[in-house]
Design an enzyme around this catalytic site. Structure first.
Site, PDB file in Angstrom:
ATOM      1  N   HIS A 497      63.001 105.920 103.220  1.00 54.41           N
ATOM      2  CA  HIS A 497      61.670 106.097 103.807  1.00 54.41           C
ATOM      3  C   HIS A 497      61.098 104.758 104.269  1.00 54.41           C
ATOM      4  CE1 HIS A 497      57.675 108.181 104.074  1.00 54.41           C
ATOM      5  NE2 HIS A 497      57.240 106.928 103.930  1.00 54.41           N
ATOM      6  N   GLU A 498      61.182 103.747 103.402  1.00 53.51           N
ATOM      7  CA  GLU A 498      60.608 102.443 103.748  1.00 53.51           C
ATOM      8  C   GLU A 498      61.423 101.746 104.841  1.00 53.51           C
ATOM      9  OE1 GLU A 498      57.759 102.094 102.735  1.00 53.51           O
ATOM     10  OE2 GLU A 498      57.788 103.561 101.115  1.00 53.51           O
ATOM     11  N   HIS A 501      60.405 102.770 108.257  1.00 53.60           N
ATOM     12  CA  HIS A 501      59.183 102.162 108.778  1.00 53.60           C
ATOM     13  C   HIS A 501      59.476 100.925 109.633  1.00 53.60           C
ATOM     14  CE1 HIS A 501      56.028 104.615 107.242  1.00 53.60           C
ATOM     15  NE2 HIS A 501      56.327 104.429 105.972  1.00 53.60           N
ATOM     16  N   GLU A 520      53.941 107.694 109.146  1.00 53.81           N
ATOM     17  CA  GLU A 520      54.377 108.386 107.929  1.00 53.81           C
ATOM     18  C   GLU A 520      55.143 109.672 108.206  1.00 53.81           C
ATOM     19  OE1 GLU A 520      54.443 106.852 105.381  1.00 53.81           O
ATOM     20  OE2 GLU A 520      52.884 105.337 105.524  1.00 53.81           O
TER      21      GLU A 520
END
Length: 840
Positions: A497-498, A501, A520
């Protein structure tokens, strides 16, 4: 500037922006349409005894968008900021420059003075000196901030976002005094002060517009200019949200100094950083993703449009390691015994809100012996085709900087260099879980989207008071210690997930911060894709896990929609006004200061479901081919929802024939609260997934076992043995959520449940549901599990406090008070506020 003038400025600004002080909106005060920061040079000292960061910041400006067309102030090319905010004629005192405020050398940039002694916390805000909302450093003067009676016009007012800072001094920097700077000037002839001012501004203009291939030279001269002497102090004042600066008789932004130096100190209570201790009880300080971003760390321009580069020097005691958003893996330089200096820089322009720092006694986690990842380019080539590689031949759409997308070597780099840091006590756990996952997840990300936007990555396990499972910033990712328990699943998915980004949220950012879903929603959608590739799952197995995850997220979204304000459920709260700012560039972030909003996931979940719906409709292969084109076109830029949707439908025009339009998507998914109608139709299919059916079968077994246990509770007969299936972590979450819907589970059922799945050893997502069961059924023997969770998993434990209180059980409430008392001082401010409201 007196309080009356500050009140006048705020009142006029509030009228312009329709800001209601009683609401939880966050104001962005910087007048970016007039002046735009292009580069920051920070020179800072960190003192853990006083919990203060102090030093200087030099800002290099260019005129903003409203001042680019030339013309003097008299020609109406650009209005003074005070035209909008300071309509006052009375003789109001402003703060004049103060001579000899500091003994610190402008050349070396090292601070030898302090308002309060080292080792004592800064109390300047308590006695009225230097505090926001009170008079700033300076001596009252009869000069007027908006003196149209004397001058016939008003001075231009530069406004920066600033909060919880003690500003000590502001001065213009004499960049013309730097040796060798002549190469940036067109003429060396100086006849008067005005020409000297124009020369300085010309030098800064030439410096900030240097070609991208001269970035090393540019950084060198930024450093030299930041060390140049001052050439005149500037008038300034602060209020609760901003720092206001002016130069006497300068009435137009185009004539305002392009390089200014601000001397300032943070406050221990400042909300941009948190001073705490790590899991090894050692002091540390870090930016924790505050709702006010970095304005309590340094004066800056917060609006996303103010994309800038930066370089930072930090001095601190030799026992500390400084990690930061920076392209270089900084090696410390020893200045004297016990004092180290760390230097980082970035050359890719980004919003100041993405700047991140973490200083602590971190330990670098390394593999004892080098083991290759064992994966080759060929294993990941199926998603990243030769056609995609040709994309790098096109030109980029962003402002010039040394872009990795134009570098063939960078574009073929599967795994970027990376390091792992953690408190000493977590070193072994990180070596066991994290080291192996990072190259797998980075490779999977590259296989999906192509070129890594950033050249390197640090991963840090942050203190237990961190209010999230993770946070991504340029070149650095923060992870909660909660991801290190229960195997690799939660750690892997959060890491993915990170990492996502890096593309969506950092390399491509939202032009309007209220459109959080752009960051997000994409990261939530891509975390599943990255993790499936990292695990090398067969297609059918990957699809089943996708459907299971979709069902869990659907349940979470349904619960959140039922238990939150409708206004907070809208992905585009500004609707048709999204992206708009005032004439000066000021704007507000709706609900930006709402403490509960931090814990909401509606932007993650509705954004995820929108992207999943589009992928399903278009086809995954076509969809990911488009995503790579989109990244190639928009990296290094800010976007609105429309930019993504219009390009999608232009790239895949056949979808327009099936009723898919930008207007329909915005209406159904982005501009309305509640559950989108297309999602209501789709959610019914996930119950048929094999992994979900397997969980349903296990739930039935547990319900039957519970019924038998209740009937036999008065007998001492041996219970029948039941064969339970081994479940995946996400299946365990669904199982426990389903059992939470049962009215009563008896003690024997809970004991058997705990023993069967070794629940105290599972990941934090599973243990959170287990704690909910313990609370619901008042399983006192396992209250220790709740206490441990609330202390060690603060990123996820906030709403457990509410559940402990709602039952009105004395023991549970006592447990809530006890845990809060033990963690309150270290807890994140927003988390503490929400918990306090639950408890008191």
């Amino acid at each position: 500037m007196t309080e009356n003038l500050q009140s006048c400025c705020l009142a006029n600004w509030n009228m312009e922006m329709k800001l209601d002080p009683a609401k939880d909106d966050l104001p962005l005060m910087a007048n970016t349409c007039h002046m735009l920061v292009k580069h920051y040079v920070l020179d800072l000292d960190v003192d853990f005894k006083s919990q203060v960061i102090e030093g200087t910041i030099v800002l290099f400006f260019e005129p903003g968008s409203r001042c680019k067309k030339g013309g003097s102030a008299g020609e109406g090319a650009c209005l003074s900021q005070s035209d909008e905010t300071c309509k006052i004629r009375a003789s109001e005192p402003c703060h004049s420059p103060v001579t000899n405020v500091s003994a610190r050398s402008s050349k070396t940039g090292y601070n030898d003075f302090a308002v309060c002694a080292k080792g004592e916390k800064d109390t300047s805000d308590k006695n009225g000196n230097h505090s926001n909302g009170e008079q700033a450093s300076g001596i009252s003067s009869s000069k007027n901030c908006c003196d149209i009676e004397n001058h016939g016009s008003e001075d231009f007012l530069l406004v920066l976002d600033c909060c919880d800072l003690s500003v000590l001094k502001v001065e213009e920097v004499d960049v013309a005094a730097v040796p060798g700077i002549e190469k940036f000037t067109r003429s060396a002839k100086l006849t008067d002060a005005e020409e000297l001012r124009n020369l300085r501004n010309q030098i800064v203009h030439e410096l900030v517009t240097l070609p991208a291939d001269r970035w090393r030279e540019q950084l060198y001269y930024y450093t030299r200019c930041s060390q140049a002497p001052g050439c005149g102090e500037l008038l300034f004042s602060t209020d609760i949200w901003s720092l206001m600066i002016r130069k006497a008789e300068v009435q137009a932004p185009r004539d305002f100094p392009r390089a200014i130096r601000i001397w300032y100190k943070t406050k221990p209570e400042g909300r941009s950083v948190t001073w705490t201790t790590d899991q090894s009880s050692r002091p540390c300080v870090y930016t924790m993703g505050s709702p006010i971003n970095n304005r309590a760390l340094f004066p800056c321009q917060e609006p996303p449009v103010a994309m800038s580069t930066w370089q930072t020097t930090v001095r601190t005691a030799s026992c500390f390691v400084v990690l930061m958003s920076g392209e270089n893996s900084a090696e410390p330089a020893q200045l004297q015994e016990g004092l180290l200096s760390w230097y980082y820089y970035v050359t890719m322009p980004m919003p100041a809100s993405t700047f991140t720092i973490a200083i602590g006694c971190w330990t670098e986690v390394k593999q004892e012996s080098h083991t290759a990842d064992g994966r080759t380019n060929n294993e990941f080539s199926s998603l990243f085709s030769r056609a995609d590689l040709r994309l790098i031949e096109g030109s980029c759409g962003h402002v010039a900087y040394p872009c990795r997308f134009q570098n063939p070597a960078a574009s073929s780099q599967l795994v970027i260099p990376h390091r792992v840091f953690a408190p000493w006590c977590l070193k072994d756990r990180c070596a066991e879980i994290l080291l192996e996952l990072i190259p797998q997840c980075l490779s999977a990300a590259h296989a999906t989207l192509g070129t890594h936007p950033f050249s390197r990555l640090d991963v840090l396990i942050v203190p237990s008071n961190f209010s999230s499972l993770g946070m991504a910033s340029p070149h650095i990712i923060f992870l909660s210690q909660s991801v290190l328990t229960g195997g690799s699943h939660l750690c892997g998915t959060r890491l993915c997930h990170e990492i996502a980004h890096a593309w969506f949220g950092l390399a491509i950012g939202a032009r309007d911060w209220t459109e959080e879903w752009i960051s997000e929603g994409f990261a939530t959608y891509l975390e599943d894709v990255f993790w499936e590739v990292a695990q090398q799952l067969p297609h059918d197995e990957a699809r089943e896990q996708q459907e299971l995850k979709a069902l869990l997220r659907w349940r979470r979204l349904r619960d959140e929609v039922q238990n939150s304000e409708e206004e907070l459920q809208v992905l585009r709260p500004n609707k048709e006004n999204t992206g708009e700012v005032s004439e000066s560039g000021t704007c507000i972030i709706k609900h930006g200061l709402n403490a509960e909003k931090i814990f909401m996931q509606v932007h993650y979940l509705k954004g995820y479901f929108l992207l999943q719906s589009l992928a399903k409709r278009i086809g995954e292969a076509t969809y990911f081919e488009f995503l790579r084109k989109f990244v190639q076109k928009f990296h290094g830029q800010l976007i609105l929802s429309q930019d993504f949707l219009y390009m999608l439908l232009e790239d895949i025009p056949e979808q327009k024939g099936y009723g898919l339009s930008v207007e329909n998507i915005i209406r159904a998914w982005l501009d309305t609260s509640g559950i989108p109608k297309p999602l209501l139709e789709e959610c019914q299919t996930w119950d048929q997934c094999r992994l979900v059916r397997q969980v349903n079968d296990e739930v039935t077994k547990w319900i039957q076992l519970n019924q038998r246990a209740r009937k036999r509770s008065k007998r001492k007969r041996r219970q029948d043995e039941v064969a339970f299936q081994k479940l995946l972590p996400d299946q365990l979450v669904l199982l426990l959520e389903s059992l939470l819907e049962e009215k009563t589970l008896c003690l024997r059922t809970l004991q058997c449940l705990e023993k069967t799945y070794h629940l105290d050893e599972q990941d934090a997502e599973v243990r959170h549901r287990w704690c909910e069961l313990v609370v619901k059924h008042k399983y006192t023997a396992r209250y220790a599990d709740i206490e441990k969770f609330l202390k060690e998993d603060q990123a996820m434990g906030v709403y457990l406090y509410g559940e402990l209180m709602v039952n009105e059980d004395a023991k549970q409430q006592e447990l809530a008070y006890k845990c809060f008392a033990a963690t309150q001082k270290q807890m994140d401010v927003s988390s503490a506020k929400v918990v306090a409201e639950m408890l008191f």
